[in-house]
Structures are given as structure tokens and as C-alpha cells.
Motif scaffolding. Structure first.
Motif, PDB file in Angstrom:
ATOM      1  N   VAL A   1      29.434  80.425  58.855  1.00 23.60           N
ATOM      2  CA  VAL A   1      28.923  81.121  60.037  1.00 23.60           C
ATOM      3  C   VAL A   1      27.546  81.665  59.703  1.00 23.60           C
ATOM      4  O   VAL A   1      27.377  82.373  58.701  1.00 23.60           O
ATOM      5  N   THR A   2      26.552  81.331  60.526  1.00 25.62           N
ATOM      6  CA  THR A   2      25.182  81.791  60.279  1.00 25.62           C
ATOM      7  C   THR A   2      24.779  82.927  61.213  1.00 25.62           C
ATOM      8  O   THR A   2      23.747  83.551  61.007  1.00 25.62           O
TER       9      THR A   2
ATOM     10  N   PHE B   1      37.228  84.241  63.257  1.00 22.45           N
ATOM     11  CA  PHE B   1      38.520  84.107  62.578  1.00 22.45           C
ATOM     12  C   PHE B   1      38.773  82.613  62.535  1.00 22.45           C
ATOM     13  O   PHE B   1      38.961  81.973  63.570  1.00 22.45           O
ATOM     14  N   ASP B   2      38.747  82.023  61.347  1.00 21.78           N
ATOM     15  CA  ASP B   2      38.809  80.574  61.172  1.00 21.78           C
ATOM     16  C   ASP B   2      40.190  80.172  60.666  1.00 21.78           C
ATOM     17  O   ASP B   2      40.742  80.827  59.774  1.00 21.78           O
ATOM     18  N   VAL B   3      40.745  79.098  61.239  1.00 17.98           N
ATOM     19  CA  VAL B   3      42.124  78.692  60.942  1.00 17.98           C
ATOM     20  C   VAL B   3      42.192  77.207  60.597  1.00 17.98           C
ATOM     21  O   VAL B   3      41.529  76.377  61.225  1.00 17.98           O
TER      22      VAL B   3
ATOM     23  N   VAL C   1      38.187  85.154  57.589  1.00 13.81           N
ATOM     24  CA  VAL C   1      37.113  85.649  58.438  1.00 13.81           C
ATOM     25  C   VAL C   1      35.808  85.189  57.798  1.00 13.81           C
ATOM     26  O   VAL C   1      35.547  85.464  56.621  1.00 13.81           O
ATOM     27  N   LEU C   2      35.029  84.445  58.572  1.00 19.88           N
ATOM     28  CA  LEU C   2      33.727  83.961  58.122  1.00 19.88           C
ATOM     29  C   LEU C   2      32.663  84.680  58.932  1.00 19.88           C
ATOM     30  O   LEU C   2      32.796  84.800  60.159  1.00 19.88           O
TER      31      LEU C   2
ATOM     32  N   ASN D   1      28.943  85.638  54.191  1.00 20.31           N
ATOM     33  CA  ASN D   1      28.449  84.306  53.778  1.00 20.31           C
ATOM     34  C   ASN D   1      29.528  83.410  53.183  1.00 20.31           C
ATOM     35  O   ASN D   1      29.225  82.449  52.488  1.00 20.31           O
ATOM     36  N   HIS D   2      30.796  83.701  53.443  1.00 21.95           N
ATOM     37  CA  HIS D   2      31.868  82.843  52.947  1.00 21.95           C
ATOM     38  C   HIS D   2      31.828  81.492  53.653  1.00 21.95           C
ATOM     39  O   HIS D   2      31.395  81.391  54.802  1.00 21.95           O
TER      40      HIS D   2
END
Length: 185
Positions: free
Chosen positions: A75-76, A81-83, A101-102, A107-108
């Protein structure tokens, strides 16, 4: 970079090295050699995608059946919430999901290997999601699992009063038990 295996060990949370000072920061968002050394994965990315979505948008859960895509997601702008849901037919974790969570702040990155359905829910006012893919997108090969399928029981971070915004395609997605499995073994 720092690599963390999630509850499904094939899905990796990647924290890149950040070099910060009074001017801001610098990071390598991707380095093939370092990625391979840190993860043990020899992957080739053939396509980069970028989406921008407003708060409350949920995209997913998408995957390709015959030519499954591995995805390296970041995510920039904003936060999501990424699944990832395991769709591999002979996997011991079939039907299990993991999340992270990104955000632009942490910066994950998330490595979602081939064989997983992927989706995200926008937590911030807007979010820009960028991801690399190991296969080209083929509309005829795409499938979609219903984001709120009860058998998956994904703990999306929303309350009952929030309006979830999905596309027509995602609203008509298949339930998990009827969705095609991916054979990659």
C-alpha cells in the motif's frame, strides 16, 4: 528485509529496510536477488497493478484457476485490511484465511502465493494498492469467492452499520464450497 510467516506458512509478511532521515525515507520496494535470498522463492513477476479505492470499498476475493497468480502486495497511500484464502485443492489449509494490515506507514508487503484468493478492505479515506503478479491476468480464468461467505468466517474489521462497497462482479461471487479449487501440486 524481515520475513514473517503467517498462520498459513506459505503467505509471508515482508518488512523492507527503511532508511529515514530529516528529508523523508528511502526503501527498495523490490529487489529480485534479495527477495529470492530472504524467501527462498524464485519467482518472476510479469505484471504490475495499481488500484485506488475509497473507504469502505472491498475488492475480492479474486483468483485465477488454471494460471494462478502469485502476488506481492503493498500500500502506497492509506491503509487496508488484506486477506488471502487458500484455494489449493490438496492443501492442508484449504479454506483457511490469513490477514495483515498494510499501510503507507508500516510499509509492509504481503506475498500471496499462487493458489490463493485475494481481497482487501479499505480502512482509510483512500488507499492506493500496488501489486506485482507472477502470471498475466486472464479474465476467462478468473473466479471470485464471496467476501462474506459464512463458512470462511473472515473477521473483516467493519461494524454492522458500515456500508461495504463492492463491484457487481464481487456481489455475485460464488460461495466457497461451490468455488473452483486450484490444482498446483
Amino acid at each position: 528485509m524481515h520475513i514473517t510467516s503467517l498462520a498459513i506458512p506459505d503467505v509471508l509478511l515482508i518488512t523492507p529496510k527503511i532508511f529515514s532521515d530529516e528529508r523523508g525515507f528511502f526503501m527498495e520496494s523490490f529487489n529480485q536477488r534479495d527477495f529470492a535470498a530472504a524467501t527462498g522463492l524464485d519467482v518472476t513477476f510479469v505484471q504490475d497493478n495499481h488500484s485506488r479505492s475509497k473507504q469502505g470499498v472491498l475488492r475480492g476475493l479474486h483468483y485465477q484457476v488454471k494460471q494462478p497468480q502469485g502476488k506481492l502486495i503493498r500500500v502506497t497511500q492509506g491503509e487496508v485490511f488484506d486477506v488471502a484464502v487458500d484455494m489449493r485443492e490438496k492443501s492442508s489449509t484449504l479454506g483457511m484465511w490469513v490477514s495483515a494490515v498494510l499501510s503507507e506507514k508500516n510499509n509492509h508487503q504481503l506475498w500471496v502465493p499462487p493458489g490463493f484468493a485475494h481481497g482487501f478492505y479499505v480502512l482509510s479515506e483512500y488507499a492506493s494498492v500496488q501489486y506485482k503478479c507472477t502470471q498475466y491476468y486472464r479474465p476467462s480464468d478468473e473466479s471470485c469467492v464471496r467476501w462474506n461467505d459464512e463458512s470462511l468466517d473472515i473477521s473483516w474489521p467493519m461494524n454492522d452499520r458500515e456500508k461495504v462497497v463492492v463491484s457487481k462482479k464481487d456481489a455475485g461471487a460464488t460461495g466457497f464450497h461451490r468455488a473452483p479449487r486450484i490444482s498446483i501440486y
